[in-house]
Design a protein around this motif. Sequence first.
Motif, PDB file in Angstrom:
ATOM      1  N   ALA A 112       0.829  -1.212   0.000  1.00 15.38           N
ATOM      2  CA  ALA A 112       0.000   0.000   0.000  1.00 15.38           C
ATOM      3  C   ALA A 112       0.861   1.259   0.000  1.00 15.38           C
ATOM      4  CB  ALA A 112      -0.935  -0.007   1.207  1.00 15.38           C
ATOM      5  N   LEU A 113       1.938   1.263   0.770  1.00  9.34           N
ATOM      6  CA  LEU A 113       2.845   2.414   0.780  1.00  9.34           C
ATOM      7  C   LEU A 113       3.412   2.651  -0.614  1.00  9.34           C
ATOM      8  CD1 LEU A 113       4.777   1.707   4.101  1.00  9.34           C
ATOM      9  CD2 LEU A 113       3.351   3.719   3.655  1.00  9.34           C
ATOM     10  N   LEU A 114       3.835   1.572  -1.261  1.00 10.07           N
ATOM     11  CA  LEU A 114       4.384   1.696  -2.608  1.00 10.07           C
ATOM     12  C   LEU A 114       3.325   2.197  -3.580  1.00 10.07           C
ATOM     13  CD1 LEU A 114       6.889   1.279  -4.334  1.00 10.07           C
ATOM     14  CD2 LEU A 114       6.204  -1.096  -4.665  1.00 10.07           C
ATOM     15  N   GLY A 115       2.092   1.723  -3.433  1.00  3.71           N
ATOM     16  CA  GLY A 115       1.022   2.174  -4.317  1.00  3.71           C
ATOM     17  C   GLY A 115       0.711   3.645  -4.157  1.00  3.71           C
ATOM     18  N   VAL A 116       0.683   4.125  -2.910  1.00  2.00           N
ATOM     19  CA  VAL A 116       0.407   5.538  -2.661  1.00  2.00           C
ATOM     20  C   VAL A 116       1.521   6.414  -3.227  1.00  2.00           C
ATOM     21  CG1 VAL A 116       0.233   7.274  -0.839  1.00  2.00           C
ATOM     22  CG2 VAL A 116      -1.068   5.156  -0.659  1.00  2.00           C
ATOM     23  N   LEU A 117       2.768   6.009  -3.003  1.00  2.00           N
ATOM     24  CA  LEU A 117       3.882   6.785  -3.545  1.00  2.00           C
ATOM     25  C   LEU A 117       3.882   6.750  -5.071  1.00  2.00           C
ATOM     26  CD1 LEU A 117       6.732   5.721  -1.082  1.00  2.00           C
ATOM     27  CD2 LEU A 117       5.623   7.960  -1.205  1.00  2.00           C
ATOM     28  N   GLY A 118       3.559   5.589  -5.642  1.00  2.00           N
ATOM     29  CA  GLY A 118       3.524   5.472  -7.092  1.00  2.00           C
ATOM     30  C   GLY A 118       2.450   6.309  -7.733  1.00  2.00           C
ATOM     31  N   ALA A 119       1.368   6.593  -7.006  1.00  2.00           N
ATOM     32  CA  ALA A 119       0.297   7.426  -7.540  1.00  2.00           C
ATOM     33  C   ALA A 119       0.667   8.900  -7.559  1.00  2.00           C
ATOM     34  CB  ALA A 119      -0.974   7.236  -6.709  1.00  2.00           C
ATOM     35  N   GLN A 120       1.719   9.267  -6.793  1.00  2.00           N
ATOM     36  CA  GLN A 120       2.065  10.681  -6.678  1.00  2.00           C
ATOM     37  C   GLN A 120       3.457  11.018  -7.183  1.00  2.00           C
ATOM     38  OE1 GLN A 120       0.896  12.577  -2.918  1.00  2.00           O
ATOM     39  NE2 GLN A 120      -0.208  10.722  -2.367  1.00  2.00           N
ATOM     40  N   THR A 121       4.191  10.006  -7.621  1.00  2.00           N
ATOM     41  CA  THR A 121       5.532  10.259  -8.130  1.00  2.00           C
ATOM     42  C   THR A 121       5.851   9.243  -9.222  1.00  2.00           C
ATOM     43  OG1 THR A 121       7.826  10.653  -7.459  1.00  2.00           O
ATOM     44  CG2 THR A 121       6.718   8.748  -6.491  1.00  2.00           C
ATOM     45  N   ASP A 122       6.885   9.497  -9.991  1.00  2.00           N
ATOM     46  CA  ASP A 122       7.270   8.613 -11.085  1.00  2.00           C
ATOM     47  C   ASP A 122       8.269   7.578 -10.585  1.00  2.00           C
ATOM     48  OD1 ASP A 122       7.947   7.376 -13.427  1.00  2.00           O
ATOM     49  OD2 ASP A 122       8.838   9.144 -14.378  1.00  2.00           O
ATOM     50  N   LEU A 123       7.799   6.371 -10.315  1.00  2.00           N
ATOM     51  CA  LEU A 123       8.670   5.323  -9.792  1.00  2.00           C
ATOM     52  C   LEU A 123       9.764   4.923 -10.777  1.00  2.00           C
ATOM     53  CD1 LEU A 123       6.140   2.913  -8.008  1.00  2.00           C
ATOM     54  CD2 LEU A 123       7.503   4.755  -7.014  1.00  2.00           C
ATOM     55  N   GLN A 124       9.537   5.194 -12.069  1.00  4.14           N
ATOM     56  CA  GLN A 124      10.542   4.840 -13.069  1.00  4.14           C
ATOM     57  C   GLN A 124      11.845   5.605 -12.861  1.00  4.14           C
ATOM     58  OE1 GLN A 124      10.174   2.480 -15.560  1.00  4.14           O
ATOM     59  NE2 GLN A 124       8.258   1.938 -14.549  1.00  4.14           N
ATOM     60  N   ARG A 125      11.775   6.722 -12.144  1.00  6.01           N
ATOM     61  CA  ARG A 125      12.969   7.533 -11.923  1.00  6.01           C
ATOM     62  C   ARG A 125      13.561   7.330 -10.529  1.00  6.01           C
ATOM     63  NH1 ARG A 125      12.733  13.557 -13.231  1.00  6.01           N
ATOM     64  NH2 ARG A 125      14.976  13.158 -13.335  1.00  6.01           N
ATOM     65  N   LEU A 126      13.083   6.311  -9.824  1.00  2.00           N
ATOM     66  CA  LEU A 126      13.564   6.052  -8.468  1.00  2.00           C
ATOM     67  C   LEU A 126      14.224   4.683  -8.384  1.00  2.00           C
ATOM     68  CD1 LEU A 126      10.488   7.282  -6.369  1.00  2.00           C
ATOM     69  CD2 LEU A 126      12.471   8.606  -7.134  1.00  2.00           C
ATOM     70  N   ASN A 127      15.320   4.609  -7.655  1.00  2.00           N
ATOM     71  CA  ASN A 127      15.967   3.344  -7.342  1.00  2.00           C
ATOM     72  C   ASN A 127      15.628   2.969  -5.907  1.00  2.00           C
ATOM     73  OD1 ASN A 127      17.200   3.102  -9.852  1.00  2.00           O
ATOM     74  ND2 ASN A 127      19.006   4.259  -9.207  1.00  2.00           N
ATOM     75  N   ALA A 128      15.236   1.723  -5.707  1.00  2.00           N
ATOM     76  CA  ALA A 128      14.805   1.270  -4.377  1.00  2.00           C
ATOM     77  C   ALA A 128      15.908   0.449  -3.718  1.00  2.00           C
ATOM     78  CB  ALA A 128      13.534   0.428  -4.507  1.00  2.00           C
ATOM     79  N   TRP A 129      16.180   0.772  -2.448  1.00  2.00           N
ATOM     80  CA  TRP A 129      17.184   0.028  -1.691  1.00  2.00           C
ATOM     81  C   TRP A 129      16.520  -1.036  -0.825  1.00  2.00           C
ATOM     82  CZ3 TRP A 129      22.128  -0.472  -2.349  1.00  2.00           C
ATOM     83  CH2 TRP A 129      22.890   0.563  -2.917  1.00  2.00           C
ATOM     84  N   SER A 130      17.107  -2.206  -0.785  1.00  2.00           N
ATOM     85  CA  SER A 130      16.739  -3.253   0.164  1.00  2.00           C
ATOM     86  C   SER A 130      17.967  -3.523   1.021  1.00  2.00           C
ATOM     87  CB  SER A 130      16.303  -4.539  -0.553  1.00  2.00           C
ATOM     88  OG  SER A 130      16.142  -5.585   0.378  1.00  2.00           O
ATOM     89  N   HIS A 131      17.936  -3.043   2.252  1.00  2.00           N
ATOM     90  CA  HIS A 131      19.086  -3.180   3.141  1.00  2.00           C
ATOM     91  C   HIS A 131      19.061  -4.566   3.788  1.00  2.00           C
ATOM     92  CE1 HIS A 131      19.963   1.050   2.570  1.00  2.00           C
ATOM     93  NE2 HIS A 131      18.674   1.288   2.751  1.00  2.00           N
ATOM     94  N   GLY A 132      20.033  -5.390   3.396  1.00  2.00           N
ATOM     95  CA  GLY A 132      20.040  -6.780   3.811  1.00  2.00           C
ATOM     96  C   GLY A 132      19.370  -7.686   2.807  1.00  2.00           C
ATOM     97  N   ASN A 133      18.694  -7.098   1.840  1.00  2.00           N
ATOM     98  CA  ASN A 133      18.018  -7.833   0.758  1.00  2.00           C
ATOM     99  C   ASN A 133      17.183  -9.001   1.286  1.00  2.00           C
ATOM    100  OD1 ASN A 133      17.398  -7.999  -1.992  1.00  2.00           O
ATOM    101  ND2 ASN A 133      18.843  -9.672  -2.296  1.00  2.00           N
ATOM    102  N   HIS A 134      16.276  -8.673   2.202  1.00  2.00           N
ATOM    103  CA  HIS A 134      15.411  -9.692   2.774  1.00  2.00           C
ATOM    104  C   HIS A 134      14.443 -10.219   1.715  1.00  2.00           C
ATOM    105  CE1 HIS A 134      17.034  -8.770   6.692  1.00  2.00           C
ATOM    106  NE2 HIS A 134      16.811  -7.495   6.471  1.00  2.00           N
ATOM    107  N   ASP A 135      13.985 -11.438   1.910  1.00  2.00           N
ATOM    108  CA  ASP A 135      13.128 -12.095   0.921  1.00  2.00           C
ATOM    109  C   ASP A 135      11.859 -11.298   0.631  1.00  2.00           C
ATOM    110  OD1 ASP A 135      14.922 -14.153   0.698  1.00  2.00           O
ATOM    111  OD2 ASP A 135      13.840 -15.511   2.042  1.00  2.00           O
ATOM    112  N   ALA A 136      11.254 -10.728   1.672  1.00  2.00           N
ATOM    113  CA  ALA A 136      10.009  -9.980   1.474  1.00  2.00           C
ATOM    114  C   ALA A 136      10.232  -8.780   0.572  1.00  2.00           C
ATOM    115  CB  ALA A 136       9.436  -9.535   2.818  1.00  2.00           C
ATOM    116  N   ALA A 137      11.371  -8.099   0.746  1.00  2.00           N
ATOM    117  CA  ALA A 137      11.675  -6.948  -0.095  1.00  2.00           C
ATOM    118  C   ALA A 137      11.921  -7.375  -1.533  1.00  2.00           C
ATOM    119  CB  ALA A 137      12.897  -6.213   0.455  1.00  2.00           C
ATOM    120  N   ALA A 138      12.614  -8.493  -1.707  1.00  2.00           N
ATOM    121  CA  ALA A 138      12.883  -8.988  -3.062  1.00  2.00           C
ATOM    122  C   ALA A 138      11.582  -9.354  -3.773  1.00  2.00           C
ATOM    123  CB  ALA A 138      13.824 -10.188  -3.004  1.00  2.00           C
TER     124      ALA A 138
END
Length: 327
Positions: free
Chosen positions: A111-137
């Motif tokens: 839901a957080l990602l959906g709300v941010l995606g509705a108000q900004t261009d996700l194509q221009r953002l790089n997302a960090w996964s600190h520790g690269n946990h399975d849920a984030a992947a």
Amino acid sequence: MSAPENPDWMIETVKGVPEDDVMRRVRALAADAEDSDGNPPLSEQTLVELGTGDDPDAVLGAYAYLSEGEGRESGELVGVGVAVQPRSAGGTGTLELVVHPDYRNDGIGTALLGVLGAQTDLQRLNAWSHGNHDAAARLAERHGFAPVRELWRMRLVHTGEVPASALPEGVSIRAFVPGVDEDAWLAANAEAFAGHAEQGAMTRADLDARMREDWFDPTGFLLAVDARDRILGFHWTKVHPAVASRTTGEHHALGEVYVVGVVPEARGTGLGRALTLAGIAHLRSLGLEAVMLYVDADNTAAVRLYRELGFTRWDVDVMYAAGAAAG
């Protein structure tokens, strides 16, 4: 702006700097997640951007709060998403999310990602996964993000003498002087990291924000200077205080090779190695036996140096980009 997403929680979005109480709760949430996961979920730069508001239009925060219900009070912050817009027309920004460990697997991250995606261009953002946990992947894959960069965390546990390394002729090391060295260091940092999107773009506001942190110690901010006091390189060290984790137990204080840089004209002289060892010796002088650092996995020269000094890979952060080809 706010929007209900679930009977159990709702999401509010805020541009720029949130209120002090919200910022305090963001830090507390990040600390709870780090205690559970072993990795800080929000990068230092994201927290700086969120807390300073150097460009209010550049930062969008999405905050998930519990709704009132049986056995809980409304208003507890249980999830945060931060989108930092690119600083240049052709650049990329940053996206980071964290959900409290007690409220995961309930759709809050999506839901957080959906709300941010509705108000900004996700194509221009790089997302960090600190520790690269399975849920984030899994979340990244579902939304079309693929891994594009690995940032290793390496660690040195060393109780012996730090080997000496001679400085180039005419070069000496001194401590950073607040109120004197800021502009010169920013210029040297920009030269040293001209090809590095994050470190090379550091501004005076970024530097000032770090100098206000409790951990800042100018005696551990080492500058290599020539006879005219020009900065040729630097090793900024950091100390992480001892903590007690409910999941991983007691942790001793930990030193960090925070950033090492050498300007182009001084490369190939052994200055980088000398600065690295000088910083480690400083951290050891404080009684710290363990030292960690971050390094890009594809920076083969730096990885080779750190391995020669006894560092081993400890963990990994992964950057994901929207629309990137996997593999």
